[in-house]
Design a protein around this motif. Structure first.
Motif, PDB file in Angstrom:
ATOM      1  N   ALA A  64       0.698  -1.263  -0.314  1.00  0.00           N
ATOM      2  CA  ALA A  64      -0.162  -0.316  -0.048  1.00  0.00           C
ATOM      3  C   ALA A  64       0.644   1.040  -0.243  1.00  0.00           C
ATOM      4  O   ALA A  64       1.760   0.820   0.602  1.00  0.00           O
ATOM      5  CB  ALA A  64      -0.489   0.269   0.973  1.00  0.00           C
TER       6      ALA A  64
ATOM      7  N   ARG B 266      -2.114   0.111  -3.104  1.00  0.00           N
ATOM      8  CA  ARG B 266      -3.365   0.442  -3.317  1.00  0.00           C
ATOM      9  C   ARG B 266      -2.902   2.034  -2.092  1.00  0.00           C
ATOM     10  O   ARG B 266      -2.666   1.581  -1.501  1.00  0.00           O
ATOM     11  CB  ARG B 266      -3.689  -1.188  -1.984  1.00  0.00           C
ATOM     12  CG  ARG B 266      -4.508  -1.903  -2.604  1.00  0.00           C
ATOM     13  CD  ARG B 266      -4.256  -3.463  -1.537  1.00  0.00           C
ATOM     14  NE  ARG B 266      -6.120  -2.855  -0.798  1.00  0.00           N
ATOM     15  CZ  ARG B 266      -6.556  -2.945   0.209  1.00  0.00           C
ATOM     16  NH1 ARG B 266      -5.395  -2.949   1.084  1.00  0.00           N
ATOM     17  NH2 ARG B 266      -7.566  -3.061   0.351  1.00  0.00           N
TER      18      ARG B 266
ATOM     19  N   PHE C 127      -8.576  -5.932   1.996  1.00  0.00           N
ATOM     20  CA  PHE C 127      -7.578  -6.592   1.122  1.00  0.00           C
ATOM     21  C   PHE C 127      -7.644  -7.662   1.127  1.00  0.00           C
ATOM     22  O   PHE C 127      -7.703  -8.430  -0.113  1.00  0.00           O
ATOM     23  CB  PHE C 127      -5.881  -6.266   2.193  1.00  0.00           C
ATOM     24  CG  PHE C 127      -5.257  -7.025   0.811  1.00  0.00           C
ATOM     25  CD1 PHE C 127      -4.729  -6.014  -0.206  1.00  0.00           C
ATOM     26  CD2 PHE C 127      -4.590  -7.959   0.933  1.00  0.00           C
ATOM     27  CE1 PHE C 127      -3.557  -6.144  -0.838  1.00  0.00           C
ATOM     28  CE2 PHE C 127      -3.886  -8.988   0.489  1.00  0.00           C
ATOM     29  CZ  PHE C 127      -3.285  -7.617  -0.763  1.00  0.00           C
TER      30      PHE C 127
END
Length: 702
Positions: free
Chosen positions: A518, A618, A696
């Motif tokens: 991320a 992400r 996730f």
């Protein structure tokens, strides 16, 4: 008269004797132990809230509820519900009862499972754990009659134009040195205190695998049970060769045997089906739970004879699960070994390239050799040739669970920076369920491939225990991770396609986990209403979240923006590439003070942070504010959502609930939080991380 006097003397002496005897008994009588008062706890009490390192408590009825979350199996993260964890472990049931709780050190991985009617969740790591056992006192241990809970009192003071609650510095005992969350109002620290209690792994029993000597060319004496099979199947190979006509698979209700053919075999011609190349980690590395499975490698370590650099374009840590069940037969087991040897040769095994270990499974799995045993293809091929068949069923689920917990460890040669890959070779179909074990392995960062040989025919599919077991197991269901081979005699044709897929590290998407994939941007309210002391509490909250992630320039990256009426980029995603540097940068952020323009801050973060995010990351925004914004937040938030930003909003004190919901990604209840005072922010560290990981792990696998 004389007789009367004699009787009186005797009676007197007898009375004195009885008195002395009673007095002696009373003197030697052990004092009664005071009765232990067992305090009662509520269903929602988490172990981390109780300061005592070891205690006995009584759980009430009705704690078996999904709202009382549990994280882990056997060893539980300290923010689990104590009573529901006790139900999950089987110590008590939903009627309640007494339990013994012992705090132990934190772990870098907790596996979820379904047990005794309770679904526990997986968690990559937490700083404190606990064990639950039967509520009987241990010898020599004094247990408290009242439990000590972590608490926080506050007094009202003025800050700017608002009324703010700040801690009054009330005393909270610190005997237990592993609080699950930072102490409110304490000076910011980026280190976790050392636990005062440790746990020792129970000894592992190592059963010896049993083998059945072959005196004839059949394997009738060694049968593999597959329930509900009551007929004989004459199975022809799916290639153009008809040489398989003599291979009969006799499947009785008590077992299965595959008879070795009497005729000379020829390799099936033609290309196997489904071999077109479709276009379309984190691993904790910690052994949490011992098993009874054997590990031959631990018993008979083999020295490295020579070391090769290997194929440096294919740096993966690879485990093959080879089928040792009786259904495969001796000839096909030899073909499987030849296949694995050819794969080892094609991979180019070496210290700077791929490393390969093998686990053979039947009834139970066992390690033939691990990643560090052989560092070149030649030695590996020779070792594969010497593997003896275990026999038994095809318990693939048990094998996947074993590999997840025991194979990819530093002690076994796991390198950390190389993707973890498991290739399962299975004859027909598994004899146990694979879905749960596969899910836990994927969440640990393991890329699962399946090579299915001679899959169930149409008329056999009703006998498969778990339909669509391949799609339930593999990393992604797009076809890249699964190969179906019609015959063991055409297995050699898939060597190169399999090696090509395994070495395509850009496609090994399960190496990415919720903690290493991320770009996290913190948007921090620095307005006057926050105040200097509370601002430092916010920075501690930001640091505590950040340190739970794997931070590097290729893993999770962290950036930060502070805002008032204006905005300031504290540091960008590419500024710092280590966790230590990020935490130091957070600590150095200086309080700004001013107004509150949250909408403008969201737009600024979108432009200065998330527009520069990497394509494979992400994008996660975590916004912390303590009041209503002077500008509109809904339009900037919607624009950020459209650009793929996952937004979490944390409101404190006078933050407006409608604005928090507008900022947060849907569903609001999973992405928006509210606390009444800054010193309670720490309560949401674990919840926020868990929500990030749950989201996730729930992504589609197609």
């Amino acid at each position: 008269a004389l007789l009367t006097m004699k009787a009186m003397v005797i009676a007197t002496f007898f009375g004195m004797f009885l008195t002395c005897t009673y007095t002696a008994k009373e003197a030697t009588k052990k004092p009664k132990k005071p009765k232990l008062y067992v305090p009662q706890i509520d269903c929602d009490v988490k172990a981390g809230k109780i300061i005592n390192p070891e205690f006995i408590a009584k759980c009430p009825p009705g704690c078996q509820d999904v709202k009382y979350r549990v994280y882990g199996t056997d060893i539980y993260a300290s923010f689990s519900s104590v009573c529901n964890a006790a139900i999950h472990s089987g110590i008590i049931d939903n009627t309640g009862g007494k339990i013994l709780v012992q705090k132990v050190a934190g772990h870098s991985g907790y596996r979820g499972s379904f047990s005794n009617g309770v679904r526990s969740l997986s968690l990559p790591r937490w700083r404190e754990s606990f064990l639950v056992s039967e509520g009987k006192p241990r010898k020599g241990v004094t247990y408290p009659s009242t439990l000590e809970y972590s608490s926080s009192k506050s007094t009202a003071v003025k800050s700017g134009n608002h009324h703010v609650n700040v801690p009054a510095g009330d005393a909270v005992r610190k005997e237990h040195q592993t609080p699950p969350v930072p102490t409110p109002g304490a000076q910011m620290s980026t280190t976790t205190p050392t636990p005062t209690t440790t746990t020792t792994d129970p000894s592992t029993t190592v059963p010896q695998p049993t083998t059945t000597p072959a005196t004839t060319r059949t394997t009738a004496a060694a049968a593999k049970t597959r329930p509900g099979l009551h007929r004989v199947r004459d199975m022809a190979f799916r290639g153009t060769s008809t040489s398989a006509s003599n291979r009969n698979i006799v499947r009785h209700n008590t077992g299965i045997q595959r008879q070795e053919p009497v005729a000379t075999f020829q390799r099936a011609a033609g290309s196997p089906d489904h071999l077109a190349m479709e276009t379309d980690s984190w691993k904790p590395g910690l052994r949490l739970f011992d098993t009874g499975f054997s590990s031959k490698e631990e018993l008979n370590p083999k020295p490295l004879e020579s070391i090769s650099q290997g194929n440096q374009n294919c740096k993966v840590d690879l485990s093959f699960l080879m089928d040792g069940s009786w259904s495969i037969g001796k000839r096909r087991f030899q073909l499987q070994k030849r296949f694995l040897g050819n794969v080892a040769q094609a991979l180019g095994i070496g210290s700077a390239g791929p490393l390969m270990g093998i686990v053979q499974y039947g009834d139970d799995p066992s390690t033939e050799f691990n990643l560090k045993t052989y560092a070149n293809s030649k030695d590996l091929r020779n070792a594969i040739e010497k593997i003896q068949q275990k026999g038994g069923l095809s318990n693939v689920g048990k094998a996947l669970s074993f590999v997840n917990k025991n194979f990819f460890l530093d002690a076994n040669g796991n390198r950390g920076g190389a993707p973890n890959v498991v290739v399962v070779v299975v004859d027909g179909w598994p004899t146990d369920r694979v879905e749960e074990a596969s899910r836990l392995a994927r969440e640990s960062g393991i890329n699962i491939f399946f090579v299915t040989v001679e899959a169930a025919a149409q008329n056999e599919k009703q006998n498969v225990i778990e339909p669509n077991f391949v799609d339930k197991a593999v990393c992604r269901t797009n076809g890249f991770y699964s190969i179906n081979v019609p015959s063991w005699f055409s297995l050699h044709k898939v060597v190169q396609p399999l090696v090509k897929r395994v070495c395509d590290t850009d496609r090994l998407v399960c190496s990415k986990t919720c903690l290493n994939s991320a770009d996290i941007g913190f948007v921090i309210d620095g307005s006057s209403s926050v105040g200097t002391s509370n601002f430092h509490t916010v920075l501690q909250f930001v640091a505590n979240i950040s340190k739970e992630f794997e931070i590097s320039d290729t893993d999770t990256r962290v950036g930060a923006v502070q805002y008032t009426y204006e905005q300031r980029l504290e540091f960008s995603f590419d500024k710092y590439s280590t966790k230590e540097d990020v935490l130091s940068a957070i600590k150095r952020i200086s309080y700004w003070s001013g107004g509150t323009s949250t909408g403008a801050a969201i737009s600024y973060a979108s432009e200065q942070l998330f527009s520069k995010s990497k394509p494979n990351k992400r994008k996660i925004m975590i916004l912390i504010t303590d009041g209503r914004s002077y500008d509109d937040v809904s339009v900037p938030a919607m624009e950020a959502h459209r650009n793929g930003v996952i937004a979490y909003s944390i409101g404190v004190a006078w933050a407006a609930p409608d604005e928090l919901e507008a900022i947060a990604t849907d569903p609001d209840k999973e992405h928006s939080f509210f606390v009444d005072e800054f010193d309670n922010l720490y309560r949401y560290v674990n919840q926020l991380i868990q929500n990030i990981c749950t989201e996730f792990n729930s992504q589609p696998r197609n």
